[in-house]
Write an enzyme that holds these catalytic residues in place. Structure first.
Site, PDB file in Angstrom:
ATOM      1  N   SER A 254       5.955   3.071  13.458  1.00 11.93           N
ATOM      2  CA  SER A 254       5.092   3.302  13.665  1.00 11.93           C
ATOM      3  C   SER A 254       4.753   3.703  15.097  1.00 11.93           C
ATOM      4  CB  SER A 254       4.084   1.859  13.735  1.00 11.93           C
ATOM      5  OG  SER A 254       2.542   2.421  14.216  1.00 11.93           O
TER       6      SER A 254
ATOM      7  N   THR B 206       2.829   3.004  16.895  1.00 11.64           N
ATOM      8  CA  THR B 206       2.041   1.604  17.797  1.00 11.64           C
ATOM      9  C   THR B 206       3.406   1.777  18.964  1.00 11.64           C
ATOM     10  OG1 THR B 206       1.873  -0.375  17.900  1.00 11.64           O
ATOM     11  CG2 THR B 206       3.140  -0.202  16.521  1.00 11.64           C
TER      12      THR B 206
ATOM     13  N   GLY C 112      -7.289  -4.158  22.945  1.00 19.22           N
ATOM     14  CA  GLY C 112      -5.619  -3.340  22.900  1.00 19.22           C
ATOM     15  C   GLY C 112      -6.052  -1.561  22.236  1.00 19.22           C
ATOM     16  N   ASP C 113      -7.321  -1.525  22.415  1.00 20.71           N
ATOM     17  CA  ASP C 113      -7.167   0.310  21.193  1.00 20.71           C
ATOM     18  C   ASP C 113      -7.398   1.046  22.535  1.00 20.71           C
ATOM     19  OD1 ASP C 113      -7.504  -0.952  19.021  1.00 20.71           O
ATOM     20  OD2 ASP C 113      -9.870  -0.503  18.793  1.00 20.71           O
TER      21      ASP C 113
ATOM     22  N   LYS D 267       8.129  -3.661  15.678  1.00 25.52           N
ATOM     23  CA  LYS D 267       8.909  -1.995  15.110  1.00 25.52           C
ATOM     24  C   LYS D 267      10.120  -1.506  16.350  1.00 25.52           C
ATOM     25  CE  LYS D 267       6.696  -2.622  11.781  1.00 25.52           C
ATOM     26  NZ  LYS D 267       7.447  -1.646  10.184  1.00 25.52           N
TER      27      LYS D 267
ATOM     28  N   TYR E 170       3.798  -7.327  17.351  1.00 29.07           N
ATOM     29  CA  TYR E 170       3.800  -6.308  15.913  1.00 29.07           C
ATOM     30  C   TYR E 170       4.212  -4.895  16.040  1.00 29.07           C
ATOM     31  CZ  TYR E 170       2.838  -2.216  12.345  1.00 29.07           C
ATOM     32  OH  TYR E 170       3.778  -1.961  11.900  1.00 29.07           O
TER      33      TYR E 170
ATOM     34  N   TYR F 121       0.857  -1.668  -0.123  1.00 29.68           N
ATOM     35  CA  TYR F 121      -0.472  -0.357  -0.407  1.00 29.68           C
ATOM     36  C   TYR F 121       0.656   1.236   0.143  1.00 29.68           C
ATOM     37  CZ  TYR F 121      -3.212   3.496   2.414  1.00 29.68           C
ATOM     38  OH  TYR F 121      -3.844   4.588   1.914  1.00 29.68           O
TER      39      TYR F 121
ATOM     40  N   ASP G 245       9.518  -7.370  -3.651  1.00 32.90           N
ATOM     41  CA  ASP G 245       8.245  -7.059  -3.106  1.00 32.90           C
ATOM     42  C   ASP G 245       8.218  -9.001  -3.421  1.00 32.90           C
ATOM     43  OD1 ASP G 245       5.989  -6.172  -1.405  1.00 32.90           O
ATOM     44  OD2 ASP G 245       5.554  -8.167  -2.098  1.00 32.90           O
TER      45      ASP G 245
ATOM     46  N   LYS H  49       2.197  -6.507   9.333  1.00 31.33           N
ATOM     47  CA  LYS H  49       1.730  -5.672   9.745  1.00 31.33           C
ATOM     48  C   LYS H  49       0.341  -5.258  10.386  1.00 31.33           C
ATOM     49  CE  LYS H  49      -1.262  -3.202   5.489  1.00 31.33           C
ATOM     50  NZ  LYS H  49      -1.171  -2.620   5.325  1.00 31.33           N
TER      51      LYS H  49
HETATM   52  P1  NAD Z   1       1.680  -3.774   2.678  1.00 30.53           P
HETATM   53  O1  NAD Z   1       1.463  -4.721   3.301  1.00 30.53           O
HETATM   54  O2  NAD Z   1       0.273  -2.908   1.924  1.00 30.53           O
HETATM   55  O3  NAD Z   1       3.262  -3.798   2.209  1.00 30.53           O
HETATM   56  C1  NAD Z   1       3.835  -4.260   2.570  1.00 30.53           C
HETATM   57  C2  NAD Z   1       4.289  -4.980   1.390  1.00 30.53           C
HETATM   58  O4  NAD Z   1       5.965  -6.160   1.775  1.00 30.53           O
HETATM   59  C3  NAD Z   1       3.693  -6.322   1.311  1.00 30.53           C
HETATM   60  O5  NAD Z   1       3.440  -5.723  -0.439  1.00 30.53           O
HETATM   61  C4  NAD Z   1       4.262  -7.203   1.309  1.00 30.53           C
HETATM   62  O6  NAD Z   1       3.793  -8.692   0.199  1.00 30.53           O
HETATM   63  C5  NAD Z   1       5.806  -6.995   1.375  1.00 30.53           C
HETATM   64  N1  NAD Z   1       6.371  -8.403   2.269  1.00 30.53           N
HETATM   65  C6  NAD Z   1       6.565  -8.605   3.535  1.00 30.53           C
HETATM   66  N2  NAD Z   1       7.280  -9.170   3.704  1.00 30.53           N
HETATM   67  C7  NAD Z   1       8.732  -9.410   2.937  1.00 30.53           C
HETATM   68  C8  NAD Z   1       9.426  -9.958   2.751  1.00 30.53           C
HETATM   69  N3  NAD Z   1      10.097 -10.466   3.827  1.00 30.53           N
HETATM   70  N4  NAD Z   1       9.875  -9.724   1.533  1.00 30.53           N
HETATM   71  C9  NAD Z   1       9.559  -9.092   1.098  1.00 30.53           C
HETATM   72  N5  NAD Z   1       8.694  -8.400   0.830  1.00 30.53           N
HETATM   73  C10 NAD Z   1       7.936  -8.396   1.916  1.00 30.53           C
HETATM   74  O7  NAD Z   1       1.860  -2.593   4.568  1.00 30.53           O
HETATM   75  P2  NAD Z   1       1.676  -0.775   4.139  1.00 30.53           P
HETATM   76  O8  NAD Z   1       0.652  -0.347   4.898  1.00 30.53           O
HETATM   77  O9  NAD Z   1       2.705  -1.134   2.972  1.00 30.53           O
HETATM   78  O10 NAD Z   1       3.307  -1.784   5.194  1.00 30.53           O
HETATM   79  C11 NAD Z   1       4.430  -0.311   4.944  1.00 30.53           C
HETATM   80  C12 NAD Z   1       4.934  -0.576   5.942  1.00 30.53           C
HETATM   81  O11 NAD Z   1       4.692   0.428   7.003  1.00 30.53           O
HETATM   82  C13 NAD Z   1       5.010  -1.965   6.947  1.00 30.53           C
HETATM   83  O12 NAD Z   1       6.664  -2.217   7.215  1.00 30.53           O
HETATM   84  C14 NAD Z   1       3.844  -1.648   8.578  1.00 30.53           C
HETATM   85  O13 NAD Z   1       4.384  -2.378   9.716  1.00 30.53           O
HETATM   86  C15 NAD Z   1       4.524  -0.162   7.728  1.00 30.53           C
HETATM   87  N6  NAD Z   1       3.428   0.895   8.941  1.00 30.53           N
HETATM   88  C16 NAD Z   1       2.390   0.907   7.540  1.00 30.53           C
HETATM   89  C17 NAD Z   1       0.689   1.548   8.997  1.00 30.53           C
HETATM   90  C18 NAD Z   1      -0.458   0.982   8.415  1.00 30.53           C
HETATM   91  O14 NAD Z   1      -1.522   1.908   9.114  1.00 30.53           O
HETATM   92  N7  NAD Z   1      -0.482   1.037   6.439  1.00 30.53           N
HETATM   93  C19 NAD Z   1       0.789   1.808  10.026  1.00 30.53           C
HETATM   94  C20 NAD Z   1       2.724   2.325  10.554  1.00 30.53           C
HETATM   95  C21 NAD Z   1       3.513   1.756   9.913  1.00 30.53           C
HETATM   96  N1  UFG Z   2     -12.035   1.561  14.271  1.00 29.60           N
HETATM   97  C1  UFG Z   2     -14.121   1.018  14.928  1.00 29.60           C
HETATM   98  N2  UFG Z   2     -13.843  -0.466  13.728  1.00 29.60           N
HETATM   99  C2  UFG Z   2     -13.573  -0.888  13.173  1.00 29.60           C
HETATM  100  C3  UFG Z   2     -12.041  -0.642  12.579  1.00 29.60           C
HETATM  101  C4  UFG Z   2     -11.327   0.601  13.239  1.00 29.60           C
HETATM  102  O1  UFG Z   2     -14.254   1.862  15.540  1.00 29.60           O
HETATM  103  O2  UFG Z   2     -13.967  -1.798  12.082  1.00 29.60           O
HETATM  104  C5  UFG Z   2     -11.374   2.316  15.183  1.00 29.60           C
HETATM  105  C6  UFG Z   2     -10.867   1.932  15.874  1.00 29.60           C
HETATM  106  O3  UFG Z   2     -11.710   1.038  17.527  1.00 29.60           O
HETATM  107  C7  UFG Z   2      -9.361   3.064  16.211  1.00 29.60           C
HETATM  108  C8  UFG Z   2      -9.946   3.692  14.936  1.00 29.60           C
HETATM  109  O4  UFG Z   2     -10.909   3.282  14.780  1.00 29.60           O
HETATM  110  O5  UFG Z   2     -10.486   3.985  17.316  1.00 29.60           O
HETATM  111  C9  UFG Z   2      -8.682   3.450  14.354  1.00 29.60           C
HETATM  112  O6  UFG Z   2      -8.598   1.763  14.246  1.00 29.60           O
HETATM  113  P1  UFG Z   2      -7.391   1.240  12.729  1.00 29.60           P
HETATM  114  O7  UFG Z   2      -7.378  -0.013  13.370  1.00 29.60           O
HETATM  115  O8  UFG Z   2      -7.982   1.705  11.418  1.00 29.60           O
HETATM  116  O9  UFG Z   2      -6.017   1.797  14.103  1.00 29.60           O
HETATM  117  P2  UFG Z   2      -5.146   2.387  14.651  1.00 29.60           P
HETATM  118  O10 UFG Z   2      -4.888   3.466  15.491  1.00 29.60           O
HETATM  119  O11 UFG Z   2      -6.235   0.811  15.670  1.00 29.60           O
HETATM  120  O12 UFG Z   2      -3.982   1.071  14.427  1.00 29.60           O
HETATM  121  C10 UFG Z   2      -3.489   1.400  13.285  1.00 29.60           C
HETATM  122  C11 UFG Z   2      -2.646   0.239  12.610  1.00 29.60           C
HETATM  123  C12 UFG Z   2      -1.498  -0.087  13.425  1.00 29.60           C
HETATM  124  C13 UFG Z   2      -1.044   0.999  13.759  1.00 29.60           C
HETATM  125  C14 UFG Z   2      -1.462   2.297  14.276  1.00 29.60           C
HETATM  126  C15 UFG Z   2      -0.772   3.703  14.484  1.00 29.60           C
HETATM  127  O13 UFG Z   2      -3.686  -1.010  12.440  1.00 29.60           O
HETATM  128  O14 UFG Z   2      -0.878  -0.400  13.350  1.00 29.60           O
HETATM  129  O15 UFG Z   2      -2.153   2.642  13.124  1.00 29.60           O
HETATM  130  O16 UFG Z   2      -0.140   3.533  12.928  1.00 29.60           O
HETATM  131  F1  UFG Z   2       0.461   1.222  14.645  1.00 29.60           F
END
Ligand code: NAD
Ligand code: UFG
Length: 338
Positions: free
Chosen positions: A127, A129, A296-297, A155, A151, A14, A34, A87
């Site tokens: 993150s 997190t 956990g929220d 990180k 998770y 993403y 990837d 993730k």
């Molecule tokens: P995503 O899952 O869409 O993208 C991660 C990509 O890495 C995927 O395409 C997956 O196929 C690939 N991948 C996983 N393991 C691999 C490996 N061992 N070798 C090669 N490719 C591999 O996730 P994203 O939302 O794009 O997140 C990207 C990064 O940002 C992640 O490290 C995630 O933890 C971090 N992050 C995401 C969020 C979020 O909410 N999306 C928030 C904070 C941090």
């Molecule tokens: N929520 C709902 N209903 C749902 C999903 C979420 O009410 O079906 C609420 C949650 O309770 C929270 C808010 O929407 O209050 C956001 O929830 P998300 O799951 O979208 O996001 P979080 O903040 O809980 O966590 C996300 C990622 C974590 C990351 C964090 C900070 O999932 O991995 O953002 O980057 F660590």
């Protein structure tokens, strides 16, 4: 000598895909890898279609040191953006070893290869997190860190490992980017977030309700000490986030040293506010049901983006309406994802 290149791990994911578009549009030569564990091969063609430029893509796992070594030798890689990882918070609780293997061991393998091959600039996806339950908001980068699930721990471990690496070898330049809640999609509607299973995160869930794939949104918690009792987060447009990576790369190429910054807007939005904005953007009613808190929220989390502004000259530009409009365009045009 080949052109200087950036290696992007997790390039078809993403955030990776949106960042590849920005990199290509800003003249970078992009080498993506990837393993498609959470993404589709179709993404690469769409990145190229938007950017009107081609990228080099390799199906590879970050834990495969010979594949990464080979790429470093063939290409003149000057910097790496490391997105690859698992993730899902809930999955990490049931499969902790997968998370430590992929996120921690994978990062160790990648870093060892980079060390051997002389690549010393890295942008790491961390993150919000890592702040656990923040004592105060907006959260600044020097707030205490903690982990409440595998998770988050993965990180935090990588962050600490990077800090030890910089101590041992100060020629490393490492940008640790702590993302808040990435949402939205590229405005072309060609790329966006495509969860494989039932979405855990709020915005993709709302979008699937709007497009008719799910019948209602469960709103977790009605008694948080917030504006309307629902949880408050800092949603950030994925294209703003992508630009943040370019700003971080620029900083690394022009300044020695390492840094950690939040990438968020600095604005807290409640679940109910996000639902109302999505209804407005999509023209669809989102049926909701208030249910118990999700384990956990936390109540409220939003960033102080001040350090990112000062160090990188970066700030988020897009508001919640733009996030919802772009997210909806992607979902409407691709109801079943890629
Ligand atoms: P995503 O899952 O869409 O993208 C991660 C990509 O890495 C995927 O395409 C997956 O196929 C690939 N991948 C996983 N393991 C691999 C490996 N061992 N070798 C090669 N490719 C591999 O996730 P994203 O939302 O794009 O997140 C990207 C990064 O940002 C992640 O490290 C995630 O933890 C971090 N992050 C995401 C969020 C979020 O909410 N999306 C928030 C904070 C941090
Ligand atoms: N929520 C709902 N209903 C749902 C999903 C979420 O009410 O079906 C609420 C949650 O309770 C929270 C808010 O929407 O209050 C956001 O929830 P998300 O799951 O979208 O996001 P979080 O903040 O809980 O966590 C996300 C990622 C974590 C990351 C964090 C900070 O999932 O991995 O953002 O980057 F660590």
């Amino acid at each position: 000598m080949t052109q200087p290149s950036v290696l992007v791990t997790g390039a078809s994911g993403y955030i990776g895909s949106h960042t590849c578009v920005c990199l290509l549009q800003n003249g970078w030569h992009v080498i993506g890898i990837d393993n498609f564990s959470n993404s589709s091969p179709n993404v690469i063609r769409r990145i190229e279609q938007i950017a009107q430029r081609s990228m080099s893509f390799h199906l590879a796992d970050i834990r495969d040191s010979s594949a990464i070594s080979e790429l470093c030798r063939q290409q003149n890689i000057t910097a790496v953006i490391h997105f690859a990882g698992l993730k899902s918070v809930s999955e990490s609780v049931s499969k902790p070893l997968d998370y430590f293997d992929n996120n921690v061991c994978g990062s160790v393998t990648l870093l060892r290869v980079l060390q051997q091959e002389g690549v010393r600039q890295l942008v790491f996806s961390s993150s919000a997190t890592v702040y656990g339950e923040p004592n105060t908001v907006p959260v600044t980068e020097d707030a205490p860190t903690s982990a409440t699930n595998p998770y988050g721990r993965s990180k935090l471990i990588v962050e600490q490992m990077l800090s030890d690496l910089i101590q041992a070898d100060p020629t490393w330049r490492i940008a640790t980017l702590r993302y808040f809640n990435p949402v939205g999609a590229h405005e072309s509607g060609l790329i966006g977030e495509d969860p494989r299973d039932i979405p855990n995160n709020l915005m993709p869930f709302i979008a699937q309700v709007a497009v008719g794939r799910r019948h209602e949104l469960r709103v977790f918690g009605d008694d948080y000490p917030t504006i309307d009792g629902s949880g408050v987060r800092d949603y950030i447009h994925v294209m703003d986030l992508a630009r943040g990576h370019l700003a971080a790369l620029h900083r690394l190429s022009t300044h020695a040293g390492s840094f950690t910054v939040n990438l968020g807007t600095g604005r807290g939005i409640s679940v109910l506010q996000a639902v109302a904005a999505f209804e407005q953007a999509s023209g669809h009613t989102i049926p909701t049901r208030r249910v118990a808190r999700r384990s956990g929220d936390i109540a409220t989390c939003y960033a102080s983006p001040a350090r990112a502004a000062a160090l990188l000259g970066w700030q988020a530009e897009y508001d919640l309406d733009k996030m919802c409009t772009d997210h909806w365009r992607w979902q409407r045009n691709n109801p079943d994802g890629y």
